[in-house]
Enzyme design. Structure first.
Site, PDB file in Angstrom:
ATOM      1  N   TYR A   1       1.139  -1.145  -0.291  1.00  0.00           N
ATOM      2  CA  TYR A   1       0.431   0.166  -0.029  1.00  0.00           C
ATOM      3  C   TYR A   1       0.802   1.342  -0.253  1.00  0.00           C
ATOM      4  CZ  TYR A   1      -3.583   3.073   1.875  1.00  0.00           C
ATOM      5  OH  TYR A   1      -4.658   4.138   1.598  1.00  0.00           O
TER       6      TYR A   1
ATOM      7  N   ASN B   1     -14.469  -0.822  13.165  1.00  0.00           N
ATOM      8  CA  ASN B   1     -14.049  -1.929  14.551  1.00  0.00           C
ATOM      9  C   ASN B   1     -14.585  -1.702  15.967  1.00  0.00           C
ATOM     10  OD1 ASN B   1     -13.055  -3.576  12.319  1.00  0.00           O
ATOM     11  ND2 ASN B   1     -11.338  -3.653  14.031  1.00  0.00           N
TER      12      ASN B   1
ATOM     13  N   GLN C   1       2.699   7.111  15.030  1.00  0.00           N
ATOM     14  CA  GLN C   1       2.506   8.347  15.870  1.00  0.00           C
ATOM     15  C   GLN C   1       1.898   8.554  14.456  1.00  0.00           C
ATOM     16  OE1 GLN C   1       4.872  10.778  18.172  1.00  0.00           O
ATOM     17  NE2 GLN C   1       6.173  10.667  16.056  1.00  0.00           N
TER      18      GLN C   1
HETATM   19  P1  NAD Z   1     -12.407   1.811   0.545  1.00  0.00           P
HETATM   20  O1  NAD Z   1     -11.593   0.979   0.327  1.00  0.00           O
HETATM   21  O2  NAD Z   1     -14.127   1.991   0.734  1.00  0.00           O
HETATM   22  O3  NAD Z   1     -12.814   2.200  -0.999  1.00  0.00           O
HETATM   23  C1  NAD Z   1     -12.175   1.718  -2.043  1.00  0.00           C
HETATM   24  C2  NAD Z   1     -12.707   1.380  -3.724  1.00  0.00           C
HETATM   25  O4  NAD Z   1     -12.254   1.277  -4.265  1.00  0.00           O
HETATM   26  C3  NAD Z   1     -13.658   0.372  -2.841  1.00  0.00           C
HETATM   27  O5  NAD Z   1     -15.148   1.152  -3.505  1.00  0.00           O
HETATM   28  C4  NAD Z   1     -13.174  -0.755  -4.088  1.00  0.00           C
HETATM   29  O6  NAD Z   1     -14.005  -1.843  -4.201  1.00  0.00           O
HETATM   30  C5  NAD Z   1     -12.751   0.153  -5.017  1.00  0.00           C
HETATM   31  N1  NAD Z   1     -11.479  -0.730  -5.547  1.00  0.00           N
HETATM   32  C6  NAD Z   1      -9.818  -0.942  -4.895  1.00  0.00           C
HETATM   33  N2  NAD Z   1      -9.553  -1.617  -5.883  1.00  0.00           N
HETATM   34  C7  NAD Z   1     -10.161  -1.400  -7.088  1.00  0.00           C
HETATM   35  C8  NAD Z   1      -9.326  -1.567  -8.881  1.00  0.00           C
HETATM   36  N3  NAD Z   1      -8.972  -2.680  -8.956  1.00  0.00           N
HETATM   37  N4  NAD Z   1     -10.633  -0.880  -9.714  1.00  0.00           N
HETATM   38  C9  NAD Z   1     -11.504  -0.027  -9.186  1.00  0.00           C
HETATM   39  N5  NAD Z   1     -11.943  -0.150  -8.048  1.00  0.00           N
HETATM   40  C10 NAD Z   1     -11.613  -1.237  -7.141  1.00  0.00           C
HETATM   41  O7  NAD Z   1     -11.553   2.986   0.801  1.00  0.00           O
HETATM   42  P2  NAD Z   1     -11.953   4.460   1.203  1.00  0.00           P
HETATM   43  O8  NAD Z   1     -11.272   4.790   2.486  1.00  0.00           O
HETATM   44  O9  NAD Z   1     -13.060   4.890   0.842  1.00  0.00           O
HETATM   45  O10 NAD Z   1     -10.392   4.480   0.251  1.00  0.00           O
HETATM   46  C11 NAD Z   1     -10.877   5.770  -1.096  1.00  0.00           C
HETATM   47  C12 NAD Z   1      -9.342   6.322  -1.351  1.00  0.00           C
HETATM   48  O11 NAD Z   1      -9.517   6.992  -0.113  1.00  0.00           O
HETATM   49  C13 NAD Z   1      -8.318   5.280  -1.303  1.00  0.00           C
HETATM   50  O12 NAD Z   1      -7.494   5.334  -2.802  1.00  0.00           O
HETATM   51  C14 NAD Z   1      -7.137   4.915  -0.395  1.00  0.00           C
HETATM   52  O13 NAD Z   1      -5.907   4.739  -0.078  1.00  0.00           O
HETATM   53  C15 NAD Z   1      -7.508   6.248   0.075  1.00  0.00           C
HETATM   54  N6  NAD Z   1      -7.429   7.213   1.898  1.00  0.00           N
HETATM   55  C16 NAD Z   1      -8.286   7.089   2.732  1.00  0.00           C
HETATM   56  C17 NAD Z   1      -8.003   7.138   3.882  1.00  0.00           C
HETATM   57  C18 NAD Z   1      -9.143   6.862   4.727  1.00  0.00           C
HETATM   58  O14 NAD Z   1      -8.515   7.147   6.193  1.00  0.00           O
HETATM   59  N7  NAD Z   1     -10.343   6.572   4.169  1.00  0.00           N
HETATM   60  C19 NAD Z   1      -6.727   7.394   4.160  1.00  0.00           C
HETATM   61  C20 NAD Z   1      -6.128   7.499   3.247  1.00  0.00           C
HETATM   62  C21 NAD Z   1      -6.190   7.548   1.905  1.00  0.00           C
HETATM   63  N1  UDP Z   2      -6.083  -1.098  15.847  1.00  0.00           N
HETATM   64  C1  UDP Z   2      -6.549  -1.170  16.762  1.00  0.00           C
HETATM   65  N2  UDP Z   2      -8.131  -2.170  16.612  1.00  0.00           N
HETATM   66  C2  UDP Z   2      -8.565  -3.008  15.704  1.00  0.00           C
HETATM   67  C3  UDP Z   2      -7.690  -1.812  14.429  1.00  0.00           C
HETATM   68  C4  UDP Z   2      -6.632  -1.339  14.169  1.00  0.00           C
HETATM   69  O1  UDP Z   2      -6.180  -0.771  18.043  1.00  0.00           O
HETATM   70  O2  UDP Z   2      -9.525  -3.185  16.263  1.00  0.00           O
HETATM   71  C5  UDP Z   2      -5.341   0.417  15.876  1.00  0.00           C
HETATM   72  C6  UDP Z   2      -4.044  -0.529  14.807  1.00  0.00           C
HETATM   73  O3  UDP Z   2      -2.659  -1.179  15.184  1.00  0.00           O
HETATM   74  C7  UDP Z   2      -3.522   1.092  14.353  1.00  0.00           C
HETATM   75  C8  UDP Z   2      -4.603   2.486  13.853  1.00  0.00           C
HETATM   76  O4  UDP Z   2      -5.718   1.367  14.913  1.00  0.00           O
HETATM   77  O5  UDP Z   2      -2.451   1.487  15.510  1.00  0.00           O
HETATM   78  C9  UDP Z   2      -5.222   2.632  13.354  1.00  0.00           C
HETATM   79  O6  UDP Z   2      -5.676   1.498  12.487  1.00  0.00           O
HETATM   80  P1  UDP Z   2      -6.488   1.407  10.466  1.00  0.00           P
HETATM   81  O7  UDP Z   2      -6.335   0.070  10.444  1.00  0.00           O
HETATM   82  O8  UDP Z   2      -7.311   1.816  11.353  1.00  0.00           O
HETATM   83  O9  UDP Z   2      -5.466   2.511   9.979  1.00  0.00           O
HETATM   84  P2  UDP Z   2      -4.072   2.899  10.096  1.00  0.00           P
HETATM   85  O10 UDP Z   2      -3.185   1.665  10.617  1.00  0.00           O
HETATM   86  O11 UDP Z   2      -3.510   2.257   8.006  1.00  0.00           O
HETATM   87  O12 UDP Z   2      -3.476   3.828  10.337  1.00  0.00           O
END
Ligand code: NAD
Ligand code: UDP
Length: 323
Positions: free
Chosen positions: A144, A189, A275
């Site tokens: 990722y 979660n 962090q």
């Molecule tokens: P999500 O998993 O809910 O949405 C991702 C969407 O992309 C899903 O609908 C999935 O089916 C689709 N998808 C995955 N692979 C695909 C492919 N090969 N072709 C077409 N569609 C595909 O996640 P989200 O939280 O909505 O995230 C959306 C975007 O924002 C992502 O690119 C993610 O990396 C970025 N992002 C999200 C967060 C967050 O905290 N939610 C943080 C940083 C970046």
């Molecule tokens: N985490 C947790 N319990 C859970 C899921 C996640 O304590 O059931 C923790 C995880 O280890 C991380 C933080 O929550 O430190 C955020 O995790 P998340 O998967 O939401 O996002 P990311 O690590 O990508 O920021």
């Protein structure tokens, strides 16, 4: 009226974005392969005349005459992006190449949903955009983190080499309605566990921090970024600066839900960042004074209402099926 392509439009953030873009009078093509997204998130948009849903995987080329592209397709939860790491990298890298190729061909603006994960386990705090990060290139999160880093490289190279009008936003942990209850990320979660009266799973000692942003604040930032001057490419951080430990998050969710779930500790996943907090000075300056407006308590209350109704419907459906 602009014609806008949203890849990953059936996902958590994408579904909110499609809705907002339609509300603002645009024509929207929502493209998704439903890996982590769901038709349920956008079913209420299907009868809108200016909404089009396309099942497509962005690792294959796609062609449509559009003015703007929001490239969101990619699983974002560690559980899902680690399920098939090679596919995750292909989605980030081949997906970026396909979408940038399309943007180049039709002269569209294109915004990349990048991530705070490009900073890895940061040793600078808070993280400004000029920090290059501390990423393990061969660990379980690399598919990722490195996929998103490579996508940023591709975006910048298409800008420099081909004058493609790019925008890069680095999104920090975002939550809200439409998250999948089985998504595996911490906010969903903890809420689902609290509402079901199950144990709250704290990974490690729970003192690691994240800065949580409500989805509406992110959308506002992303839309303002798309409309910035052509020469402003980013990357730009979009997130809420308020930082919480996972223990604090769990306690807040227990307070709001009134749940008596117990906290239990599970092993900390490999390379879990200790962090994370965005430096948002650049966003404040370039996005017309953009600031996150919704703080954790309010955002969690909205999200909990969503999950309560989702769980109620699921429970009812099970009873109907049993009878
Ligand atoms: P999500 O998993 O809910 O949405 C991702 C969407 O992309 C899903 O609908 C999935 O089916 C689709 N998808 C995955 N692979 C695909 C492919 N090969 N072709 C077409 N569609 C595909 O996640 P989200 O939280 O909505 O995230 C959306 C975007 O924002 C992502 O690119 C993610 O990396 C970025 N992002 C999200 C967060 C967050 O905290 N939610 C943080 C940083 C970046
Ligand atoms: N985490 C947790 N319990 C859970 C899921 C996640 O304590 O059931 C923790 C995880 O280890 C991380 C933080 O929550 O430190 C955020 O995790 P998340 O998967 O939401 O996002 P990311 O690590 O990508 O920021």
């Amino acid at each position: 009226m602009k014609k806008i392509l949203v890849t990953g439009g059936a996902g958590f953030i994408g579904s909110h974005l499609c809705e907002r873009l339609l509300q603002e009078g645009n024509e929207v093509i929502c493209l998704d392969n439903y890996f982590t997204g769901s038709k349920k998130n956008i079913v209420h948009l299907l009868d809108k005349p200016y909404f089009e849903l396309v099942r497509h995987d962005i690792t294959s080329p796609y062609f449509a005459e559009v003015d703007e592209i929001f490239n969101l397709a990619c699983p974002a939860s560690p559980v899902h992006y680690q399920y098939n790491p090679i596919k995750t990298i292909k989605t980030s890298v081949m997906g970026a190449i396909n979408m940038l190729g399309l943007a180049k061909r039709v002269k569209a603006r294109i915004l990349q949903a990048s991530t705070s994960e490009v900073y890895g386990d940061p040793d600078i705090h808070p993280q400004p955009e000029h920090y290059w990060g501390n990423v393990n290139p061969i660990g379980p999160r690399a598919c990722y983190d490195e996929g998103k880093r490579c996508a940023e490289t591709l975006f910048m190279d298409y800008y420099v080499q081909n004058n493609v009008k790019i925008k890069i936003v680095r999104i920090f942990n975002t939550y809200g309605p439409n998250m999948n209850p089985n998504d595996g990320r911490v906010v969903s979660n903890f809420i689902v566990q609290a509402l079901k009266g199950e144990n709250i799973t704290i990974f490690g000692n729970g003192l690691q921090t994240r800065s949580f942003q409500y989805v509406d604040d992110l959308l506002e930032g992303m839309l303002r970024m798309m409309d910035t001057d052509e020469n402003f490419t980013g990357p730009i951080n979009i997130g809420n600066q308020k930082e919480f430990t996972m223990l604090e998050l769990a306690k807040t969710i227990l307070d709001i839900t009134g749940s008596s779930s117990k906290l239990i500790h599970k092993p900390l996943p490999t390379d879990d960042p200790k962090q994370r907090q965005p430096d948002i000075d650049l966003a404040r300056e370039f996005l017309c004074g953009w600031e996150p407006k919704i703080q954790l308590q309010e955002g969690l209350e909205k999200t909990i209402i969503y999950f309560e109704s989702l769980l109620r419907i699921t429970k009812l459906a099970k009873i109907v099926l049993r009878n």
